[in-house]
Design a protein around this motif. Structure first.
Motif, PDB file in Angstrom:
ATOM      1  N   THR A  14      17.102 -32.256  -1.893  1.00  0.00           N
ATOM      2  CA  THR A  14      17.447 -33.345  -2.646  1.00  0.00           C
ATOM      3  C   THR A  14      17.212 -32.741  -3.993  1.00  0.00           C
ATOM      4  O   THR A  14      17.297 -33.608  -5.146  1.00  0.00           O
ATOM      5  N   ALA A  15      16.848 -31.638  -4.313  1.00  0.00           N
ATOM      6  CA  ALA A  15      16.517 -30.877  -5.566  1.00  0.00           C
ATOM      7  C   ALA A  15      17.623 -30.715  -6.569  1.00  0.00           C
ATOM      8  O   ALA A  15      18.759 -30.896  -5.862  1.00  0.00           O
ATOM      9  N   ASN A  16      17.603 -30.549  -7.730  1.00  0.00           N
ATOM     10  CA  ASN A  16      18.842 -30.292  -8.339  1.00  0.00           C
ATOM     11  C   ASN A  16      18.855 -28.765  -8.679  1.00  0.00           C
ATOM     12  O   ASN A  16      20.132 -28.194  -8.942  1.00  0.00           O
ATOM     13  N   TYR A  17      17.812 -28.028  -8.477  1.00  0.00           N
ATOM     14  CA  TYR A  17      17.849 -26.598  -8.615  1.00  0.00           C
ATOM     15  C   TYR A  17      18.996 -25.926  -7.568  1.00  0.00           C
ATOM     16  O   TYR A  17      19.190 -26.318  -6.566  1.00  0.00           O
ATOM     17  N   PRO A  18      19.312 -24.494  -7.875  1.00  0.00           N
ATOM     18  CA  PRO A  18      20.362 -24.026  -6.826  1.00  0.00           C
ATOM     19  C   PRO A  18      19.655 -23.617  -5.658  1.00  0.00           C
ATOM     20  O   PRO A  18      18.523 -23.315  -5.538  1.00  0.00           O
ATOM     21  N   ARG A  21      27.759 -19.232  -1.497  1.00  0.00           N
ATOM     22  CA  ARG A  21      27.454 -19.875  -2.657  1.00  0.00           C
ATOM     23  C   ARG A  21      26.175 -20.688  -2.659  1.00  0.00           C
ATOM     24  O   ARG A  21      25.748 -20.801  -1.521  1.00  0.00           O
ATOM     25  N   VAL A  22      25.698 -21.079  -3.852  1.00  0.00           N
ATOM     26  CA  VAL A  22      24.512 -21.880  -4.176  1.00  0.00           C
ATOM     27  C   VAL A  22      25.075 -23.261  -4.694  1.00  0.00           C
ATOM     28  O   VAL A  22      26.088 -23.400  -5.484  1.00  0.00           O
ATOM     29  N   ARG A  23      24.422 -24.544  -4.384  1.00  0.00           N
ATOM     30  CA  ARG A  23      24.652 -25.643  -5.055  1.00  0.00           C
ATOM     31  C   ARG A  23      23.536 -26.029  -5.787  1.00  0.00           C
ATOM     32  O   ARG A  23      22.655 -25.814  -5.654  1.00  0.00           O
ATOM     33  N   ALA A  24      24.069 -26.762  -6.913  1.00  0.00           N
ATOM     34  CA  ALA A  24      23.132 -27.152  -7.889  1.00  0.00           C
ATOM     35  C   ALA A  24      23.722 -28.480  -8.770  1.00  0.00           C
ATOM     36  O   ALA A  24      25.027 -28.519  -8.738  1.00  0.00           O
ATOM     37  N   THR A  25      22.834 -29.278  -9.059  1.00  0.00           N
ATOM     38  CA  THR A  25      23.201 -30.400  -9.742  1.00  0.00           C
ATOM     39  C   THR A  25      22.641 -30.282 -11.215  1.00  0.00           C
ATOM     40  O   THR A  25      21.365 -30.198 -11.575  1.00  0.00           O
ATOM     41  N   GLU A  43      25.538 -35.543  -2.448  1.00  0.00           N
ATOM     42  CA  GLU A  43      26.155 -34.239  -2.341  1.00  0.00           C
ATOM     43  C   GLU A  43      27.679 -34.231  -1.911  1.00  0.00           C
ATOM     44  O   GLU A  43      27.920 -34.771  -0.740  1.00  0.00           O
ATOM     45  N   VAL A  44      28.730 -33.828  -2.643  1.00  0.00           N
ATOM     46  CA  VAL A  44      29.876 -33.489  -2.337  1.00  0.00           C
ATOM     47  C   VAL A  44      30.122 -32.115  -1.704  1.00  0.00           C
ATOM     48  O   VAL A  44      30.222 -31.272  -2.374  1.00  0.00           O
ATOM     49  N   LEU A  45      30.139 -32.005  -0.354  1.00  0.00           N
ATOM     50  CA  LEU A  45      30.284 -30.585   0.073  1.00  0.00           C
ATOM     51  C   LEU A  45      31.715 -30.071  -0.074  1.00  0.00           C
ATOM     52  O   LEU A  45      31.903 -28.918   0.256  1.00  0.00           O
ATOM     53  N   SER A  46      32.873 -30.920   0.003  1.00  0.00           N
ATOM     54  CA  SER A  46      34.055 -30.493  -0.357  1.00  0.00           C
ATOM     55  C   SER A  46      34.311 -29.591  -1.524  1.00  0.00           C
ATOM     56  O   SER A  46      35.341 -29.192  -1.734  1.00  0.00           O
ATOM     57  N   ILE A  47      33.459 -29.439  -2.608  1.00  0.00           N
ATOM     58  CA  ILE A  47      33.759 -28.657  -3.574  1.00  0.00           C
ATOM     59  C   ILE A  47      33.295 -27.280  -3.380  1.00  0.00           C
ATOM     60  O   ILE A  47      33.464 -26.355  -4.034  1.00  0.00           O
ATOM     61  N   GLY A  88      22.846 -41.852 -17.102  1.00  0.00           N
ATOM     62  CA  GLY A  88      23.750 -40.713 -17.382  1.00  0.00           C
ATOM     63  C   GLY A  88      24.648 -40.411 -16.452  1.00  0.00           C
ATOM     64  O   GLY A  88      24.740 -41.113 -15.457  1.00  0.00           O
ATOM     65  N   LEU A  89      25.267 -39.220 -16.185  1.00  0.00           N
ATOM     66  CA  LEU A  89      25.976 -38.494 -15.254  1.00  0.00           C
ATOM     67  C   LEU A  89      25.410 -37.250 -14.659  1.00  0.00           C
ATOM     68  O   LEU A  89      24.799 -36.743 -15.247  1.00  0.00           O
ATOM     69  N   GLU A  90      25.777 -37.048 -13.378  1.00  0.00           N
ATOM     70  CA  GLU A  90      25.346 -35.855 -12.727  1.00  0.00           C
ATOM     71  C   GLU A  90      26.716 -35.028 -12.306  1.00  0.00           C
ATOM     72  O   GLU A  90      27.666 -35.561 -11.816  1.00  0.00           O
ATOM     73  N   VAL A  91      26.664 -33.764 -12.514  1.00  0.00           N
ATOM     74  CA  VAL A  91      27.667 -32.874 -12.260  1.00  0.00           C
ATOM     75  C   VAL A  91      27.129 -31.868 -11.271  1.00  0.00           C
ATOM     76  O   VAL A  91      26.171 -31.450 -11.290  1.00  0.00           O
ATOM     77  N   GLY A  92      28.064 -31.989 -10.014  1.00  0.00           N
ATOM     78  CA  GLY A  92      27.453 -30.975  -9.300  1.00  0.00           C
ATOM     79  C   GLY A  92      28.328 -29.776  -9.018  1.00  0.00           C
ATOM     80  O   GLY A  92      29.613 -30.045  -9.366  1.00  0.00           O
ATOM     81  N   LEU A  93      27.952 -28.629  -8.819  1.00  0.00           N
ATOM     82  CA  LEU A  93      28.524 -27.267  -8.740  1.00  0.00           C
ATOM     83  C   LEU A  93      28.135 -26.388  -7.682  1.00  0.00           C
ATOM     84  O   LEU A  93      27.093 -26.516  -7.157  1.00  0.00           O
ATOM     85  N   SER A  94      29.170 -25.865  -7.047  1.00  0.00           N
ATOM     86  CA  SER A  94      28.803 -24.831  -6.150  1.00  0.00           C
ATOM     87  C   SER A  94      29.596 -23.536  -6.461  1.00  0.00           C
ATOM     88  O   SER A  94      30.769 -23.618  -6.592  1.00  0.00           O
ATOM     89  N   LEU A  95      28.703 -22.428  -6.716  1.00  0.00           N
ATOM     90  CA  LEU A  95      29.332 -21.210  -7.340  1.00  0.00           C
ATOM     91  C   LEU A  95      28.483 -20.100  -6.716  1.00  0.00           C
ATOM     92  O   LEU A  95      27.515 -20.187  -5.902  1.00  0.00           O
TER      93      LEU A  95
END
Length: 450
Positions: A113-117, A238-242, A400-404, A422-429
Motif C-alpha cells: 500500500t506504499a506509494n514508492y515503486p 514493470r514497477v508500480r508507483a503512486t 490500485e488499477v492493474l489494467s494499466i 488532491g489527486l493520485e496518479v498511478g503509473l506502471s513503468l
C-alpha cells in the motif's frame, strides 16, 4: 506467500428474475475486444483468520448475492455469435453466478500500500482470473466478472475484481461495488438498498437516430474475436508507483498555466509532460512522426440527447485525443503546452454538447485513428470514487488499477486518500523509466511556486 482457501460461485438469490438479456448499444460494442479491467481495493481492517472465515466471508457472500439481485448482468455472460451478422448480447439466466476466490496472504501489507515503486507482478496474487470462454449454441460464452477477497491477518483485507469493459464503464462498475459495500455494511436488511439507487439497463435510453449501432458493429465484427486472456500479463517487467498531487500542488500548477485549468487538466498535463521527459531521459524515441498523444474518455450520461439517467448501467462514454510534438512536451514549458492543448480539446469538444455527442457516434473513425498510435491514456476518474466503497471497514487505504500494466502506457487517476486531499496518479513503468520519472516529477514540483 498467498494461499487460496476457497473458490466458489455466488448466484443471485432465488427471488431474482429468471432471465435478463441486454443487447449491446453502439457504445458497448466499442469495448468488445478490450482486455479486462482489473482493480484492487486495500482496506485497513485488522482481524484474525478465524474471524475472516467465520464472519467476514459469510457476510461478503450473502451481501454479494443480494446485490446481484439488482445487478443480474454482472452474474451473466457475453454471448458472442459465430455468425457475426448477429450482434452480441449480455445474458443472465437462472444458474449463472459470479466466481469468488477467498485467500490469505502473509506478504507485507505496508509495502503493497506504499506509494514508492514496487514490483508490479506481486499484485496479481490478489486478483481473480475471469473464467475461460466456452462454446455455447452458435456462440462464444464469455464470463464478464470475477472477485477475490484476500486477508492479511491482523492487518487488512483486499478486494480484487476484474470485469470485461463491455459490461459497463467506471460509473457502472463502481456503482455495483459501492452497492455491494453498502449492503454488506448495513447487514443485508431491507433498508440496505434504496430504490433511487437501482441500476437502469434499458438500452433504448441510448439515442441512435443515425443508425450508428449497425455502423459500429460493421467495423468491430471485422476484427477477429479473441477471448479474454486465460493468464495474467506477467512477468510485466514493470514497477508500480503512486504520485500524489495535493491541493496545494494542484493550485501551484494551475497558477503557472497561462489559461484557467481544472484539477484534472493540471494533474494529467503534469504527469504527461513528466512522462515525455522521462522517455527522453532513457533514450526512448518519439513515435508518430515526433508527436506524443494523450487520450481520455468522457462520461456523457448528462450530455446525451436526451440525457441518460445517472443510474444507467452500461457504457456511456465519448473520447478525446490530444497531440503535441515530443520536443515541446519534453521541453521546459512542457506542462504549460500540455495543459493548453488538453484544455483546448475540453473546451472545443468535451464542453460543447454537439461535439462530444458527435464523438460518441463516431467510434469507427476514432478506432482507425488510434491504430498504430502510441497514446498515453487515463484509467479511472476522481468523479467515481472507488475508494469510498465502505464494507464496514471504513474507506479504502489504497486503490490500485492493474489494467494499466501492458505494452502501452496509461495512468490511473483517483482521489487522494491522504490528509492533504488532491489527486493520485498511478503509473506502471519499466524500472529505469520509473526512476527517471520519480526524479523529474519531484524536481518539477520543487521548482513550482506561486
Amino acid at each position: 506467500m498467498t494461499t487460496v482457501l476457497e473458490t466458489c460461485r455466488i448466484p443471485p438469490p432465488p427471488s431474482a428474475a429468471a432471465e435478463l438479456s441486454l443487447p449491446l448499444s453502439y457504445l458497448d460494442v466499442t469495448w468488445v475486444h478490450f482486455i479486462p479491467i482489473r482493480r484492487l481495493i486495500f482496506y485497513d481492517h485488522p482481524c484474525s483468520e478465524s474471524e475472516f472465515l467465520n464472519t467476514i466471508v459469510p457476510q461478503l457472500k450473502q451481501s454479494l448475492s443480494l446485490t446481484l439481485k439488482h445487478y443480474l448482468p454482472v452474474a451473466g455472460n457475453l454471448l458472442y455469435p459465430s455468425d457475426t451478422a448477429r450482434k452480441p448480447i449480455i445474458r443472465y439466466v437462472a444458474g449463472d453466478s459470479v466466481p469468488l476466490t477467498i485467500a490469505v496472504s502473509d506478504n507485507d501489507f505496508e509495502h503493497l500500500t506504499a506509494n514508492y515503486p514496487r514490483d508490479a507482478d506481486q499484485f496479481y496474487d490478489y486478483m481473480p482470473m475471469i473464467p475461460p470462454t466456452t462454446d455455447g449454441d452458435e456462440c462464444k460464452v464469455v464470463p464478464v466478472f470475477a472477485l477475490q477477497a484476500t486477508l492479511f491477518p491482523s492487518r487488512g483485507v483486499v478486494i480484487g475484481f476484474a470485469n470485461h469493459h463491455v459490461l459497463g464503464d467506471a460509473s457502472s462498475i463502481v456503482g455495483f461495488v459501492k452497492a455491494w459495500a453498502e449492503i454488506n455494511r448495513l447487514g443485508g436488511g431491507s433498508k440496505s438498498f434504496s430504490v433511487e439507487n437501482l441500476p437502469v439497463f434499458d438500452r433504448e435510453l441510448i439515442n441512435d437516430p443515425c443508425g450508428w449501432d449497425q455502423v459500429n458493429w460493421e467495423v468491430m465484427r471485422e476484427i477477429p474475436f479473441t477471448p479474454p486472456p486465460s493468464s495474467f500479463p506477467i512477468p510485466t517487467d514493470r514497477v508500480r508507483a503512486t504520485f500524489t498531487l495535493n491541493c496545494t500542488d494542484l493550485e501551484k500548477l494551475k497558477k503557472t498555466c497561462p489559461i484557467q485549468i481544472s484539477s484534472f487538466v493540471a494533474a494529467t498535463s503534469y504527469a504527461w509532460s513528466c512522462l515525455a521527459k522521462s522517455g527522453d531521459a532513457v533514450g526512448e524515441a518519439a513515435e508518430n512522426g515526433g508527436m506524443d498523444c494523450f487520450s481520455f474518455v468522457v462520461e456523457v450520461r448528462g450530455r446525451a440527447d436526451p440525457p441518460v439517467p445517472a443510474s444507467y448501467f452500461g457504457n456511456c462514454l465519448s473520447s478525446a485525443m490530444v497531440k503535441v510534438e515530443r520536443r515541446r512536451l519534453a521541453g521546459e514549458e512542457g506542462f504549460a503546452v500540455a495543459a493548453e492543448e488538453i484544455g483546448r480539446v475540453i473546451r472545443e469538444r468535451v464542453n460543447r454538447k454537439e461535439e462530444v455527442l458527435r464523438c460518441m457516434q463516431n467510434w469507427p473513425e476514432s478506432f482507425e485513428i488510434l491504430k498504430g498510435i502510441r497514446a498515453v491514456g487515463v484509467s479511472g476518474s476522481p468523479k467515481f470514487d472507488l475508494g469510498a466503497a465502505d464494507f464496514g471497514w471504513g474507506e479504502a487505504r489504497k486503490v490500485e488499477v492493474l489494467s494499466i500494466d501492458g505494452e502501452k502506457y496509461s495512468m490511473s487517476l483517483s482521489k487522494s486518500r491522504g490528509a492533504g486531499g488532491g489527486l493520485e496518479v498511478g503509473l506502471s513503468l519499466e524500472k529505469k523509466r520509473m526512476e527517471a520519472f520519480v526524479a523529474i516529477f519531484a524536481q518539477g514540483l520543487a521548482n513550482v511556486s506561486y
